[in-house]
Design a protein around this motif. Structure first.
Motif, PDB file in Angstrom:
ATOM      1  N   VAL A   1      -7.488 -27.866  46.796  1.00  0.00           N
ATOM      2  CA  VAL A   1      -6.281 -28.186  46.037  1.00  0.00           C
ATOM      3  C   VAL A   1      -5.063 -27.669  46.791  1.00  0.00           C
ATOM      4  CG1 VAL A   1      -5.050 -27.826  43.856  1.00  0.00           C
ATOM      5  CG2 VAL A   1      -7.540 -28.042  43.864  1.00  0.00           C
ATOM      6  N   ASP A   2      -4.052 -28.515  46.971  1.00  0.00           N
ATOM      7  CA  ASP A   2      -2.794 -28.071  47.553  1.00  0.00           C
ATOM      8  C   ASP A   2      -2.006 -27.307  46.490  1.00  0.00           C
ATOM      9  OD1 ASP A   2      -3.251 -29.116  50.047  1.00  0.00           O
ATOM     10  OD2 ASP A   2      -2.124 -30.957  49.700  1.00  0.00           O
ATOM     11  N   VAL A   3      -1.490 -26.151  46.853  1.00  0.00           N
ATOM     12  CA  VAL A   3      -0.815 -25.268  45.902  1.00  0.00           C
ATOM     13  C   VAL A   3       0.670 -25.176  46.225  1.00  0.00           C
ATOM     14  CG1 VAL A   3      -0.683 -22.925  44.976  1.00  0.00           C
ATOM     15  CG2 VAL A   3      -2.913 -23.907  45.593  1.00  0.00           C
ATOM     16  N   LEU A   4       1.496 -25.365  45.200  1.00  0.00           N
ATOM     17  CA  LEU A   4       2.918 -25.075  45.290  1.00  0.00           C
ATOM     18  C   LEU A   4       3.135 -23.740  44.598  1.00  0.00           C
ATOM     19  CD1 LEU A   4       4.407 -28.585  44.496  1.00  0.00           C
ATOM     20  CD2 LEU A   4       4.660 -27.326  46.634  1.00  0.00           C
ATOM     21  N   GLU A   5       3.430 -22.711  45.374  1.00  0.00           N
ATOM     22  CA  GLU A   5       3.563 -21.355  44.850  1.00  0.00           C
ATOM     23  C   GLU A   5       5.030 -21.135  44.485  1.00  0.00           C
ATOM     24  OE1 GLU A   5       4.085 -17.605  44.006  1.00  0.00           O
ATOM     25  OE2 GLU A   5       4.763 -18.027  46.056  1.00  0.00           O
ATOM     26  N   ALA A   6       5.288 -21.004  43.152  1.00  0.00           N
ATOM     27  CA  ALA A   6       6.659 -20.993  42.649  1.00  0.00           C
ATOM     28  C   ALA A   6       7.206 -19.595  42.429  1.00  0.00           C
ATOM     29  CB  ALA A   6       6.731 -21.793  41.345  1.00  0.00           C
ATOM     30  N   GLY A   7       6.416 -18.548  42.644  1.00  0.00           N
ATOM     31  CA  GLY A   7       6.909 -17.195  42.472  1.00  0.00           C
ATOM     32  C   GLY A   7       7.117 -16.840  41.011  1.00  0.00           C
ATOM     33  N   VAL A   8       8.111 -15.997  40.744  1.00  0.00           N
ATOM     34  CA  VAL A   8       8.396 -15.541  39.383  1.00  0.00           C
ATOM     35  C   VAL A   8       9.200 -16.596  38.633  1.00  0.00           C
ATOM     36  CG1 VAL A   8       9.586 -13.799  37.993  1.00  0.00           C
ATOM     37  CG2 VAL A   8       8.297 -13.107  40.032  1.00  0.00           C
ATOM     38  N   LEU A   9       8.614 -17.092  37.552  1.00  0.00           N
ATOM     39  CA  LEU A   9       9.239 -18.140  36.746  1.00  0.00           C
ATOM     40  C   LEU A   9       8.793 -17.990  35.299  1.00  0.00           C
ATOM     41  CD1 LEU A   9       8.938 -21.618  38.527  1.00  0.00           C
ATOM     42  CD2 LEU A   9      11.026 -20.349  38.065  1.00  0.00           C
TER      43      LEU A   9
ATOM     44  N   ALA B   1      10.365 -12.693  33.247  1.00  0.00           N
ATOM     45  CA  ALA B   1      10.503 -13.873  34.097  1.00  0.00           C
ATOM     46  C   ALA B   1      11.827 -14.596  33.935  1.00  0.00           C
ATOM     47  CB  ALA B   1       9.341 -14.838  33.807  1.00  0.00           C
ATOM     48  N   ALA B   2      12.551 -14.319  32.834  1.00  0.00           N
ATOM     49  CA  ALA B   2      13.834 -14.985  32.604  1.00  0.00           C
ATOM     50  C   ALA B   2      14.997 -14.270  33.279  1.00  0.00           C
ATOM     51  CB  ALA B   2      14.103 -15.091  31.102  1.00  0.00           C
ATOM     52  N   SER B   3      14.740 -13.141  33.916  1.00  0.00           N
ATOM     53  CA  SER B   3      15.824 -12.280  34.399  1.00  0.00           C
ATOM     54  C   SER B   3      16.773 -12.963  35.380  1.00  0.00           C
ATOM     55  CB  SER B   3      15.235 -11.016  35.051  1.00  0.00           C
ATOM     56  OG  SER B   3      14.533 -10.237  34.102  1.00  0.00           O
ATOM     57  N   GLY B   4      16.279 -13.908  36.140  1.00  0.00           N
ATOM     58  CA  GLY B   4      17.145 -14.619  37.070  1.00  0.00           C
ATOM     59  C   GLY B   4      17.740 -15.888  36.486  1.00  0.00           C
ATOM     60  N   VAL B   5      16.900 -16.751  35.938  1.00  0.00           N
ATOM     61  CA  VAL B   5      17.339 -18.089  35.558  1.00  0.00           C
ATOM     62  C   VAL B   5      18.126 -18.122  34.254  1.00  0.00           C
ATOM     63  CG1 VAL B   5      15.170 -18.701  34.394  1.00  0.00           C
ATOM     64  CG2 VAL B   5      16.601 -20.503  35.376  1.00  0.00           C
ATOM     65  N   SER B   6      17.802 -17.271  33.281  1.00  0.00           N
ATOM     66  CA  SER B   6      18.486 -17.362  31.995  1.00  0.00           C
ATOM     67  C   SER B   6      19.972 -17.014  32.095  1.00  0.00           C
ATOM     68  CB  SER B   6      17.791 -16.489  30.945  1.00  0.00           C
ATOM     69  OG  SER B   6      18.370 -16.684  29.670  1.00  0.00           O
ATOM     70  N   PRO B   7      20.363 -15.855  32.676  1.00  0.00           N
ATOM     71  CA  PRO B   7      21.792 -15.557  32.780  1.00  0.00           C
ATOM     72  C   PRO B   7      22.580 -16.619  33.539  1.00  0.00           C
ATOM     73  CG  PRO B   7      20.497 -13.583  33.200  1.00  0.00           C
ATOM     74  CD  PRO B   7      19.528 -14.732  33.155  1.00  0.00           C
TER      75      PRO B   7
END
Length: 452
Positions: free
Chosen positions: A77-85, A189-195
Motif C-alpha cells: 500500500v502506498d502511504v501518504l504520511e500526513a503528520g499531526v492532524l 492535534a488542533a493546535s496548528g490548524v484551528s487558530p
C-alpha cells in the motif's frame, strides 16, 4: 475480549498497544480493505492502493504511526504520511485525495500515556462492526508480502493541513469579523490548524492549550477541562470560548460570562439555524438517548424532529446515513454536519457556531437560551449484574413509578454498561434536588436487586 471498542483500538501505549500490534493491525487492514470490487478495479486500471496516515501529538504516536506506515507499505500500500492532524482532517483528506482508506493514531480525550488506532474506509467513513471483526480475524491469518516494485512507498502529505483549512473556510455561511474567540486546543492535534483557520475566517483569536510537547495533551485543558477556558474568556473580555479535545473531533463552548454551552445546546443552535436556511434534511436532528430533555423540548417548539440512538457517535452516524440526515451528535460535543464531514469535527462545529453569532448579531448566551437545560443526575452503580437489568420486574416497576411521578417534566433512563459490571442510572427533572432524590432511590434498587 474484542480488540475493537466503540471507537477503534485503544489502550496504554507500549502496554497492550505495542508497535508489533500496530504493524500487524495495519497488515491485516491491508488484507481486508484491499479486497472487493473497488480495490480490484483500481488495481486492474493500474492504480496502487493508497492510504492516508495521521496522528495526534502524543509522544507514542511517533513510533505507532511509524509501525502503521511500515505495515501498510510492506503490504504493497502506498502511504501518504500526513503528520499531526485532527481526526476529522484525516477523514476529509481520505475522500478529497480519493484514497482507499486511512488510519488515525490517537486516543482522543484520553491522557497522554494512552493511544489508539482508528481506521477509516474509502470516503473517510468509520468502519462498520462487521469489517472490524474481519480485520481482527485477519490478524492471525496470512499477510500480503509483495517484493520488488510491488512494495508500497511512504511519502509526506505536504499540503494536508492547508487542504483541510480551505475546506473548513469554504463551508462557512458567514465570516467571523468583529468577534473575539478564545481557543483551547487541548495541546492536541488542533493546535496548528484551528487558530489559523479562525483567524482566516475573520475572528480575533486568543489561544490557550496550543503548545504540545508530546506529554501534555488533554492535561487540565480541552473539552474535558473547561475551567481554564472559562476563566480566560472572562479575563480577556472575549465573546466566546471554543474547546477541542486531543484529536479535535469534539467541540464545547463557553459564553462571555464563562457559562458552559454543551453539545446539546450547540446542536440546538445549529439545528434551528440550518432549518431556517433550508439545510436541515427532513427537519430532523439525530441525538443519543443521553441528550437532555430540554433539547427535545426546544426542537419540538421549533418544528424539528429528534431521532434517538444508542450512546456513541458511530450510532449517530449510522442513523444519519440511513435517513439522509444532515445534523447529529452527542452531549459531549461530538457534532456531525454531514454536508461537510463524515465524522464529528470540533473545528468545523466551532466555526459554524461562531458564524451564527456573527450572522444573527447575538451573543452565545442569547443563542443558547433557545434551550432550557434540565438538571440531569447520573449515578454509575458498580459491581452489579448488568445482564439482569432489563429482566428484573421489581426494578422495572421502580423505574415506571419514577417515570409516572415525573410525567412530562422529567425522564428516567437505566443503561447497562457495555464493558463493565455496571448500570448507569440517569434522571432528569425540572428540579435538581428531585432529580438527585429519584436517581439515588433507583440506584439503591439496582444495588439491592442486581448485587453480584
Amino acid at each position: 475480549m474484542p480488540l475493537f471498542g466503540t471507537d477503534g483500538v485503544r489502550g496504554l501505549a507500549n502496554g497492550p498497544l505495542t508497535a508489533d500490534l500496530a504493524l500487524t493491525l495495519a497488515q491485516a487492514t491491508a488484507v481486508v480493505l484491499g479486497q472487493g470490487r473497488t480495490a480490484d478495479a483500481r488495481r486492474a486500471a493500474g492504480h496502487r492502493l493508497t492510504a492516508v496516515v495521521a496522528r495526534d501529538p502524543r509522544v507514542s504516536g511517533e513510533f505507532l504511526a511509524a509501525a502503521v506506515c511500515a505495515g501498510l507499505a510492506s503490504s504493497g500500500v502506498d502511504v501518504l504520511e500526513a503528520g499531526v492532524l485532527p481526526t476529522p482532517a484525516l477523514a476529509y483528506l481520505i475522500a478529497d485525495h480519493d484514497a482507499d482508506f486511512g488510519v488515525m493514531v490517537s486516543a482522543s480525550h484520553n491522557p497522554a500515556p494512552d493511544n489508539g488506532i482508528k481506521i477509516f474506509a474509502r470516503g473517510g467513513v468509520k468502519l462498520p462492526d462487521v469489517v472490524e471483526q474481519r480485520i481482527e480475524h485477519a490478524l492471525a491469518g496470512p499477510k500480503l508480502q509483495p517484493t520488488g516494485a510491488d512494495i508500497g512507498r511512504i511519502r509526506r502529505f505536504s499540503d494536508a493541513e492547508d487542504r483541510y483549512a480551505l475546506h473548513l473556510l469554504a463551508s462557512l455561511p458567514h465570516r467571523l469579523d468583529g468577534l473575539h474567540v478564545v481557543l483551547d486546543c487541548a495541546h492536541g492535534a488542533a493546535s496548528g490548524v484551528s487558530p489559523e483557520t479562525f483567524k482566516d475566517a475573520g475572528a480575533r483569536v486568543t489561544v490557550i492549550g496550543a503548545d504540545p510537547d508530546g506529554w501534555n495533551i488533554n492535561d487540565g485543558v480541552g473539552s474535558t477541562h473547561l475551567a481554564q477556558l472559562a476563566e480566560h474568556v472572562v479575563r480577556v473580555g472575549a465573546d466566546v470560548g471554543i474547546a477541542h479535545d486531543g484529536d479535535a473531533d469534539r467541540c464545547l463552548a463557553v459564553d462571555a460570562a464563562g457559562n458552559i454551552v454543551d453539545g446539546d445546546q450547540i446542536m440546538a443552535i445549529l439545528a434551528v439555524a440550518m432549518k431556517d436556511r433550508g439545510h436541515l434534511a427532513n427537519d430532523t436532528l439525530v441525538a443519543t438517548v443521553m441528550s437532555n430533555l430540554g433539547l427535545h423540548r426546544a426542537m419540538a417548539a421549533n418544528g424539528i424532529t429528534v431521532e434517538q440512538t444508542a450512546v456513541g457517535d458511530r450510532y449517530v452516524l449510522e442513523r444519519m446515513n440511513e435517513g439522509g440526515f444532515a445534523l447529529g451528535g452527542e452531549q459531549s460535543g461530538h457534532v456531525i454536519m454531514s454536508e461537510y464531514a463524515t465524522t464529528g469535527d470540533g473545528i468545523l462545529t466551532g466555526l459554524h457556531l461562531v458564524a451564527e453569532m456573527a450572522r444573527q448579531g447575538k451573543t452565545l448566551a442569547e443563542l443558547a437560551s433557545i434551550m432550557t437545560v434540565y438538571p440531569q443526575v447520573l449515578i454509575n452503580v458498580r459491581d452489579v449484574d448488568r445482564t439482569r437489568a432489563s429482566a428484573d420486574e421489581v426494578l422495572a416497576d421502580a423505574v415506571a413509578s419514577v417515570a409516572a411521578e415525573l410525567g412530562d417534566s422529567g425522564r428516567v433512563l437505566l443503561r447497562p454498561s457495555g464493558t463493565e459490571e455496571m448500570v448507569r442510572v440517569m434522571v432528569e427533572a425540572a428540579d435538581e434536588a428531585q432529580a438527585q432524590e429519584f436517581a439515588e432511590s433507583l440506584a439503591g434498587v439496582v444495588r439491592e436487586r442486581l448485587a453480584l
